[in-house]
Motif scaffolding. Structure first.
Motif, PDB file in Angstrom:
ATOM      1  N   ASP A   7      20.896   6.228  13.806  1.00 33.85           N
ATOM      2  CA  ASP A   7      21.188   5.811  12.400  1.00 33.85           C
ATOM      3  C   ASP A   7      20.002   4.997  11.789  1.00 33.85           C
ATOM      4  O   ASP A   7      19.886   3.825  12.337  1.00 33.85           O
ATOM      5  N   ILE A   8      18.794   5.572  11.195  1.00 34.02           N
ATOM      6  CA  ILE A   8      17.680   4.723  10.969  1.00 34.02           C
ATOM      7  C   ILE A   8      17.565   4.649   9.339  1.00 34.02           C
ATOM      8  O   ILE A   8      17.756   5.281   8.664  1.00 34.02           O
ATOM      9  N   ARG A   9      17.246   3.465   9.099  1.00 37.24           N
ATOM     10  CA  ARG A   9      17.066   3.067   7.585  1.00 37.24           C
ATOM     11  C   ARG A   9      15.878   2.352   7.155  1.00 37.24           C
ATOM     12  O   ARG A   9      15.749   1.472   8.010  1.00 37.24           O
ATOM     13  N   LEU A  10      15.341   2.444   6.428  1.00 39.51           N
ATOM     14  CA  LEU A  10      14.474   1.738   5.726  1.00 39.51           C
ATOM     15  C   LEU A  10      15.144   0.588   4.626  1.00 39.51           C
ATOM     16  O   LEU A  10      15.838   1.277   3.633  1.00 39.51           O
ATOM     17  N   ILE A  11      15.167  -0.733   4.588  1.00 39.16           N
ATOM     18  CA  ILE A  11      15.753  -1.584   3.879  1.00 39.16           C
ATOM     19  C   ILE A  11      15.001  -2.355   3.273  1.00 39.16           C
ATOM     20  O   ILE A  11      14.030  -3.324   3.803  1.00 39.16           O
ATOM     21  N   ASP A  12      14.928  -2.497   1.873  1.00 36.82           N
ATOM     22  CA  ASP A  12      14.444  -3.850   1.128  1.00 36.82           C
ATOM     23  C   ASP A  12      15.636  -4.432   0.272  1.00 36.82           C
ATOM     24  O   ASP A  12      16.568  -4.072   0.016  1.00 36.82           O
ATOM     25  N   ARG A  13      15.159  -5.294  -0.917  1.00 37.73           N
ATOM     26  CA  ARG A  13      16.209  -6.000  -1.345  1.00 37.73           C
ATOM     27  C   ARG A  13      16.843  -5.053  -2.328  1.00 37.73           C
ATOM     28  O   ARG A  13      18.051  -5.249  -2.831  1.00 37.73           O
ATOM     29  N   GLN A  14      16.277  -3.863  -2.729  1.00 41.34           N
ATOM     30  CA  GLN A  14      16.913  -3.116  -3.531  1.00 41.34           C
ATOM     31  C   GLN A  14      17.256  -1.693  -3.183  1.00 41.34           C
ATOM     32  O   GLN A  14      18.253  -1.024  -3.763  1.00 41.34           O
ATOM     33  N   ASN A  15      16.858  -1.213  -2.100  1.00 44.12           N
ATOM     34  CA  ASN A  15      17.162   0.126  -1.595  1.00 44.12           C
ATOM     35  C   ASN A  15      17.435   0.028  -0.256  1.00 44.12           C
ATOM     36  O   ASN A  15      16.918  -0.607   0.774  1.00 44.12           O
ATOM     37  N   GLU A  16      18.020   1.366   0.289  1.00 48.04           N
ATOM     38  CA  GLU A  16      18.074   1.577   1.520  1.00 48.04           C
ATOM     39  C   GLU A  16      17.864   3.269   1.659  1.00 48.04           C
ATOM     40  O   GLU A  16      18.259   3.980   0.627  1.00 48.04           O
ATOM     41  N   ILE A  17      16.933   3.678   2.502  1.00 52.50           N
ATOM     42  CA  ILE A  17      16.429   4.980   2.631  1.00 52.50           C
ATOM     43  C   ILE A  17      16.689   5.508   4.061  1.00 52.50           C
ATOM     44  O   ILE A  17      16.408   4.940   5.147  1.00 52.50           O
ATOM     45  N   ARG A  69       0.761  -1.162  -0.023  1.00 49.19           N
ATOM     46  CA  ARG A  69      -0.007  -0.068   0.029  1.00 49.19           C
ATOM     47  C   ARG A  69       0.812   1.182  -0.014  1.00 49.19           C
ATOM     48  O   ARG A  69       1.718   1.148   0.746  1.00 49.19           O
ATOM     49  N   ALA A  70       0.487   2.010  -1.027  1.00 49.67           N
ATOM     50  CA  ALA A  70       1.400   3.419  -0.931  1.00 49.67           C
ATOM     51  C   ALA A  70       1.180   4.111   0.273  1.00 49.67           C
ATOM     52  O   ALA A  70       2.252   4.953   0.564  1.00 49.67           O
ATOM     53  N   ASP A  71      -0.127   4.488   0.829  1.00 46.88           N
ATOM     54  CA  ASP A  71      -0.153   5.085   1.917  1.00 46.88           C
ATOM     55  C   ASP A  71       0.950   4.498   3.130  1.00 46.88           C
ATOM     56  O   ASP A  71       1.325   5.640   3.667  1.00 46.88           O
ATOM     57  N   HIS A  72       0.841   3.271   3.159  1.00 45.02           N
ATOM     58  CA  HIS A  72       1.709   2.863   4.399  1.00 45.02           C
ATOM     59  C   HIS A  72       3.183   3.238   4.123  1.00 45.02           C
ATOM     60  O   HIS A  72       4.152   3.697   4.827  1.00 45.02           O
ATOM     61  N   PHE A  73       3.629   2.958   2.714  1.00 44.50           N
ATOM     62  CA  PHE A  73       4.949   3.356   2.321  1.00 44.50           C
ATOM     63  C   PHE A  73       5.279   4.561   2.530  1.00 44.50           C
ATOM     64  O   PHE A  73       6.379   5.012   3.319  1.00 44.50           O
ATOM     65  N   LEU A  74       4.418   5.646   2.255  1.00 41.99           N
ATOM     66  CA  LEU A  74       4.843   7.116   2.300  1.00 41.99           C
ATOM     67  C   LEU A  74       4.965   7.444   3.771  1.00 41.99           C
ATOM     68  O   LEU A  74       5.548   8.175   4.148  1.00 41.99           O
ATOM     69  N   GLY A  75       3.867   6.687   4.604  1.00 43.81           N
ATOM     70  CA  GLY A  75       3.943   6.934   5.965  1.00 43.81           C
ATOM     71  C   GLY A  75       5.044   6.561   6.403  1.00 43.81           C
ATOM     72  O   GLY A  75       5.684   7.302   7.583  1.00 43.81           O
ATOM     73  N   ASN A  76       5.716   5.483   6.153  1.00 39.35           N
ATOM     74  CA  ASN A  76       6.647   4.851   6.893  1.00 39.35           C
ATOM     75  C   ASN A  76       8.168   5.785   6.446  1.00 39.35           C
ATOM     76  O   ASN A  76       8.736   5.819   7.421  1.00 39.35           O
ATOM     77  N   ILE A  77       8.179   6.431   5.296  1.00 37.69           N
ATOM     78  CA  ILE A  77       9.343   7.228   4.873  1.00 37.69           C
ATOM     79  C   ILE A  77       9.327   8.346   5.969  1.00 37.69           C
ATOM     80  O   ILE A  77      10.386   8.856   6.351  1.00 37.69           O
ATOM     81  N   GLN A  78       8.088   8.747   6.238  1.00 37.92           N
ATOM     82  CA  GLN A  78       8.053  10.187   7.031  1.00 37.92           C
ATOM     83  C   GLN A  78       8.266   9.835   8.683  1.00 37.92           C
ATOM     84  O   GLN A  78       8.735  10.590   9.478  1.00 37.92           O
ATOM     85  N   LEU A  79       8.185   8.474   8.840  1.00 32.33           N
ATOM     86  CA  LEU A  79       8.654   7.952  10.371  1.00 32.33           C
ATOM     87  C   LEU A  79      10.165   8.386  10.396  1.00 32.33           C
ATOM     88  O   LEU A  79      10.615   8.485  11.723  1.00 32.33           O
ATOM     89  N   LEU A  80      11.031   8.258   9.269  1.00 25.20           N
ATOM     90  CA  LEU A  80      12.373   8.584   9.486  1.00 25.20           C
ATOM     91  C   LEU A  80      12.804   9.893  10.123  1.00 25.20           C
ATOM     92  O   LEU A  80      13.734  10.469  10.592  1.00 25.20           O
ATOM     93  N   TYR A  81      11.623  10.937  10.095  1.00 24.91           N
ATOM     94  CA  TYR A  81      11.928  12.269  10.600  1.00 24.91           C
ATOM     95  C   TYR A  81      12.065  12.124  12.166  1.00 24.91           C
ATOM     96  O   TYR A  81      12.586  13.063  12.646  1.00 24.91           O
ATOM     97  N   LYS A  82      11.357  11.182  12.790  1.00 24.73           N
ATOM     98  CA  LYS A  82      11.475  11.162  14.203  1.00 24.73           C
ATOM     99  C   LYS A  82      12.777  10.799  14.842  1.00 24.73           C
ATOM    100  O   LYS A  82      13.326  11.299  15.709  1.00 24.73           O
ATOM    101  N   GLY A  83      13.944  10.360  13.922  1.00 24.65           N
ATOM    102  CA  GLY A  83      14.991  10.113  14.292  1.00 24.65           C
ATOM    103  C   GLY A  83      15.986  11.411  14.064  1.00 24.65           C
ATOM    104  O   GLY A  83      17.213  11.328  14.729  1.00 24.65           O
ATOM    105  N   LEU A  84      15.640  12.179  13.588  1.00 27.66           N
ATOM    106  CA  LEU A  84      16.321  13.551  13.481  1.00 27.66           C
ATOM    107  C   LEU A  84      16.561  14.181  14.723  1.00 27.66           C
ATOM    108  O   LEU A  84      17.377  14.870  14.942  1.00 27.66           O
ATOM    109  N   LYS A  85      15.436  13.838  15.781  1.00 30.78           N
ATOM    110  CA  LYS A  85      15.535  14.669  16.867  1.00 30.78           C
ATOM    111  C   LYS A  85      16.616  14.020  17.867  1.00 30.78           C
ATOM    112  O   LYS A  85      17.022  14.737  18.738  1.00 30.78           O
ATOM    113  N   THR A  86      16.964  12.765  17.846  1.00 32.06           N
ATOM    114  CA  THR A  86      17.745  11.988  18.637  1.00 32.06           C
ATOM    115  C   THR A  86      18.990  11.522  17.995  1.00 32.06           C
ATOM    116  O   THR A  86      19.817  10.923  18.452  1.00 32.06           O
ATOM    117  N   ASN A  87      18.977  11.513  16.685  1.00 33.30           N
ATOM    118  CA  ASN A  87      20.238  11.280  15.776  1.00 33.30           C
ATOM    119  C   ASN A  87      20.494   9.876  15.585  1.00 33.30           C
ATOM    120  O   ASN A  87      21.926   9.701  15.528  1.00 33.30           O
TER     121      ASN A  87
END
Length: 214
Positions: A126-136, A106-124
């Protein structure tokens, strides 16, 4: 704990071999059906989060036996299961957090999951989303060093804010010097390192970095 690995219930064909991401300092966390994925890989989650409405009674019984910390929520709530698991992980203050099973589907879940990375900027962490082809990953202003990787050759930078100011890329095939990148720009899609390492820096804004295989 140095690394927390979170596995959600995304398409299994996009999830890499999870056994390659484990060592003595790794803690595994399952999110809903992702907990089943962990058990199928022979990995025991320390914690499991979710409403567990997408699994069978048999699978739920397996999770209840395996996971020491089981957090069950109502399906109707103000946060996704992955969001709740990430909140727990951030409170543990690990050096890094890696999330699997969070792309595709689902695209809504995927876009929401990318936005979750923003939480890590407050505490610094190393947060990554990983699949077979990409790291975000997501970055705030600063200077960062990247190592070349044969498995993730392509590197792209995408503004998460209205603009990213002062973007400089060194050691890249397509270098930049103090460039202003606006939201919607594709200027920084599909770059490559030309040396064993390179750097990127910027003064203002937030950037998403994607490292991809072809």
């Amino acid at each position: 704990m140095n690394t927390i690995n979170i596995v959600a219930g995304g398409p299994p064909e996009l999830i890499p071999d999870l056994t390659k991401y484990t060592d003595s300092d790794t803690t595994w966390v399952g999110v809903d059906k992702g907990t089943v994925t962990l058990l199928q890989a022979g990995l025991i989650p320390k914690e499991a989060f979710g409403d567990f409405d997408s699994i069978t009674d048999k699978e739920r019984g397996q999770i209840e036996k395996a996971a020491p910390g089981l957090h069950v929520y109502q399906a109707e709530k103000d946060q996704t299961d992955l969001d709740l698991a990430l909140d727990w992980a951030l409170k543990m203050n690990p050096q890094s957090i890696r999330m699997f099973g969070v792309t595709g589907g689902r695209a809504d879940h995927f876009l929401g999951n990318i936005q979750l990375l923003y939480k890590g900027l407050k505490t610094n962490p190393d947060i990554r989303l990983i699949d077979r082809q990409n790291e975000i990953q997501m970055f705030g202003p600063g200077r960062y060093t990247l190592e070349a990787r044969s498995d993730k050759r392509y590197i792209s930078f995408i503004p998460f804010t209205e603009a990213a100011d002062g973007l400089t890329l060194e050691g890249f095939k397509y270098p930049l010097n103090n460039c202003h990148i606006t939201l919607g720009s594709t200027l920084c899609i599909s770059n490559e390192l030309i040396h064993s390492r390179g750097t990127f820096s910027f003064a203002k804004g937030i950037l998403i970095m994607v490292r991809s295989a072809d």
